[in-house]
Scaffold this motif. Structure first.
Motif, PDB file in Angstrom:
ATOM      1  N   LEU A  81      37.626  31.898  63.147  1.00 35.30           N
ATOM      2  CA  LEU A  81      37.174  30.645  63.759  1.00 35.30           C
ATOM      3  C   LEU A  81      37.609  29.465  62.893  1.00 35.30           C
ATOM      4  O   LEU A  81      36.950  29.138  61.903  1.00 35.30           O
ATOM      5  N   PRO A  82      38.730  28.819  63.215  1.00 30.06           N
ATOM      6  CA  PRO A  82      39.169  27.664  62.430  1.00 30.06           C
ATOM      7  C   PRO A  82      38.285  26.452  62.703  1.00 30.06           C
ATOM      8  O   PRO A  82      37.829  26.223  63.827  1.00 30.06           O
ATOM      9  N   GLY A  83      38.002  25.675  61.658  1.00 33.57           N
ATOM     10  CA  GLY A  83      37.241  24.439  61.770  1.00 33.57           C
ATOM     11  C   GLY A  83      37.982  23.286  61.132  1.00 33.57           C
ATOM     12  O   GLY A  83      39.075  23.453  60.568  1.00 33.57           O
ATOM     13  N   ALA A  84      37.392  22.104  61.218  1.00 27.30           N
ATOM     14  CA  ALA A  84      38.048  20.923  60.666  1.00 27.30           C
ATOM     15  C   ALA A  84      38.117  20.990  59.146  1.00 27.30           C
ATOM     16  O   ALA A  84      39.128  20.604  58.545  1.00 27.30           O
ATOM     17  N   ARG A  85      37.045  21.462  58.486  1.00 25.89           N
ATOM     18  CA  ARG A  85      37.007  21.496  57.029  1.00 25.89           C
ATOM     19  C   ARG A  85      36.929  22.896  56.445  1.00 25.89           C
ATOM     20  O   ARG A  85      37.113  23.068  55.252  1.00 25.89           O
ATOM     21  N   SER A  86      36.643  23.882  57.275  1.00 27.00           N
ATOM     22  CA  SER A  86      36.503  25.245  56.780  1.00 27.00           C
ATOM     23  C   SER A  86      36.965  26.227  57.849  1.00 27.00           C
ATOM     24  O   SER A  86      37.132  25.869  59.018  1.00 27.00           O
ATOM     25  N   ILE A  87      37.144  27.457  57.411  1.00 30.34           N
ATOM     26  CA  ILE A  87      37.577  28.541  58.292  1.00 30.34           C
ATOM     27  C   ILE A  87      36.590  29.688  58.129  1.00 30.34           C
ATOM     28  O   ILE A  87      36.216  30.039  57.003  1.00 30.34           O
ATOM     29  N   ALA A  88      36.150  30.247  59.236  1.00 28.42           N
ATOM     30  CA  ALA A  88      35.169  31.329  59.212  1.00 28.42           C
ATOM     31  C   ALA A  88      35.811  32.618  59.712  1.00 28.42           C
ATOM     32  O   ALA A  88      36.515  32.620  60.728  1.00 28.42           O
ATOM     33  N   ILE A  89      35.555  33.693  58.982  1.00 25.99           N
ATOM     34  CA  ILE A  89      35.957  35.043  59.402  1.00 25.99           C
ATOM     35  C   ILE A  89      34.674  35.809  59.675  1.00 25.99           C
ATOM     36  O   ILE A  89      33.861  36.021  58.773  1.00 25.99           O
ATOM     37  N   GLU A  90      34.480  36.221  60.921  1.00 28.57           N
ATOM     38  CA  GLU A  90      33.258  36.922  61.304  1.00 28.57           C
ATOM     39  C   GLU A  90      33.553  38.389  61.582  1.00 28.57           C
ATOM     40  O   GLU A  90      34.513  38.716  62.291  1.00 28.57           O
ATOM     41  N   VAL A  91      32.723  39.246  61.012  1.00 30.20           N
ATOM     42  CA  VAL A  91      32.783  40.685  61.258  1.00 30.20           C
ATOM     43  C   VAL A  91      31.413  41.082  61.808  1.00 30.20           C
ATOM     44  O   VAL A  91      30.414  41.076  61.072  1.00 30.20           O
TER      45      VAL A  91
END
Length: 426
Positions: free
Chosen positions: A346-356
């Motif tokens: 999940l790309p964001g404006a200031r951070s990127i999230a990897i969900e498992v």
């Protein structure tokens, strides 16, 4: 420090100004009343020695029948009190004293430099009427205020400029020291911090440099010890792996092989966690989406139910092998305890999230933070029968923290667990 000194100087100058204004007021009061009292005393002495009464229209001191001071004039109680004191000391009898301040006419002001107001004094003597005398009333000295302001500015220049220079000389190396301490990474090759500033600051910087050398030496010694331990343990494990081939029973041989493999994996996890502070892999630009997809494909090759919704190319600057291992550990946990995993980026404006995410038994809410501690396992659902010694999540968090991110666990609605890696964007 400079602000504190500036406030202290201002307070001292304000006190000095108050004292000077009070002294000036007392001087003005004494100057005016002493002149009036002296003139009255001299006039009465002349009247006594000459035997002639004071004229009503001649001289500085006159004797009149009624109080000559009109009610409209400004009264000053301190002037009256001071005159009473001076006349009492001189032994001059009086019934009452009245005073007032009268402005000078405009034409008279041009002839006077020091006063534009006249003090009018009226003294009632028993049975003799009123004595009246005029005395100059000094104007407030505005030059005093200007002089004090100028003096304050000089003090600020003379004191504050050296103080600010000294503070800057102290604070600049201290800021450098604080920045170096925050950015300290063992074994990153950073040289010692330059020793500058006053002697005590230089002593602190020297102590910090010595501390850094000791920390690096201890970590070097730890790495050598871990390398020796890893070598000494892998050698007998490899020999055991060869020897179990002579075991005739297939079940026993397979169980022995699984045990040896588990010991090797445990050894790898322990060594990786211990050496994470000084990773040998340099950060590089990688496609995070491709990296995750490669990890998911490894599990798919093993017939594991792992899905990943592919995303566009996403460039990140990190250590690919370590990040791959962190993602693999999370997916392994999901596969181990839920039979499958759903991976998303999940790309964001200031951070990127990897969900498992998984649909396993989840974790009690009060244990969500505790499971990240090394060798921590939940016996109720994630027991030793499922494999592992409690290092997977600890290693994953250490890797993610080293990359400047964080990892968090949360129970899913409907059952299951979601592990989220959050990485800052460059």
């Amino acid at each position: 420090m400079a602000l504190l000194i500036a406030v202290a100087l201002f307070a001292a100058q304000a006190l000095n100004f108050a004292i000077a204004v009070r002294d000036r007021a007392q001087f003005r009061l004494a100057y005016a009343t002493q002149q009036a009292a002296t003139r009255v005393i001299d006039a009465l002495e002349r009247e006594r020695t000459s035997g002639r009464a004071l004229a009503a229209d001649r001289g500085r001191v006159r004797r009149v029948a009624a109080n000559p001071i009109p009610p409209a004039l400004e009264r000053r109680g301190e002037v009256t009190a001071e005159l009473r004191s001076q006349l009492s000391e001189a032994g001059i009898p009086y019934r009452s004293i009245d005073t007032g301040l009268r402005p000078l006419p405009a034409e008279a002001k041009r002839d006077r430099r020091r006063a534009d107001t006249v003090l009018v004094v009226a003294i009632e003597q028993p049975g003799k009427g009123w004595l009246t005398v005029n005395a100059p009333w000094p104007r407030p000295d505005r030059r005093l205020v200007v002089a004090l302001i100028f003096q304050t500015l000089i003090l600020y220049v003379v004191l504050l400029l050296p103080v600010m220079w000294i503070v800057r000389r102290i604070s600049k190396p201290l800021r450098s020291l604080a920045g170096a301490a925050r950015a300290f990474r063992p074994g990153d090759g950073t040289g010692p911090l330059e020793e500058r500033g006053p002697s005590d600051v230089r002593a602190v910087i020297a102590a910090y440099n010595a501390l850094g050398l000791r920390v690096n030496a201890m970590i070097d010694e730890k790495d050598r010890m871990l390398g020796a331990i890893g070598h000494d343990l892998r050698t007998p494990l490899a020999a055991l792996r060869v020897r179990i081939e002579s075991v005739d029973d297939d079940d026993d041989r397979n169980r022995m092989a699984d045990t040896i493999d588990e010991m090797n994996r445990t050894l790898d996890d322990i060594l990786s966690l211990a050496r994470l502070g000084r990773p040998s892999e340099p950060p590089t630009d990688v496609d995070l989406s491709a990296l995750i997809d490669a990890v998911v494909e490894d599990f798919r090759d093993l017939d594991k139910d792992v899905t990943f919704a592919e995303t566009p190319r996403l460039k990140m600057h990190l250590r690919p092998s370590l990040m791959r291992r962190a993602v693999r550990n999370l997916i392994e946990n999901a596969v181990k305890y839920a039979g499958g995993a759903e991976v998303s980026l999940l790309p964001g404006a200031r951070s990127i999230a990897i969900e498992v995410a998984d649909r396993g038994p989840g974790i009690p809410p009060d244990k969500l933070g505790a499971v990240f501690a090394p060798f921590t396992r939940l016996e109720t659902s994630r027991n030793r029968e499922t494999g592992g010694i409690g290092l997977g999540l600890a290693l994953a968090r250490a890797i993610v923290n080293d990359a400047g991110g964080d990892i968090a666990l949360a129970n899913r609605e409907g059952g299951g667990l979601t592990a989220t890696i959050t990485l800052p964007r460059a």
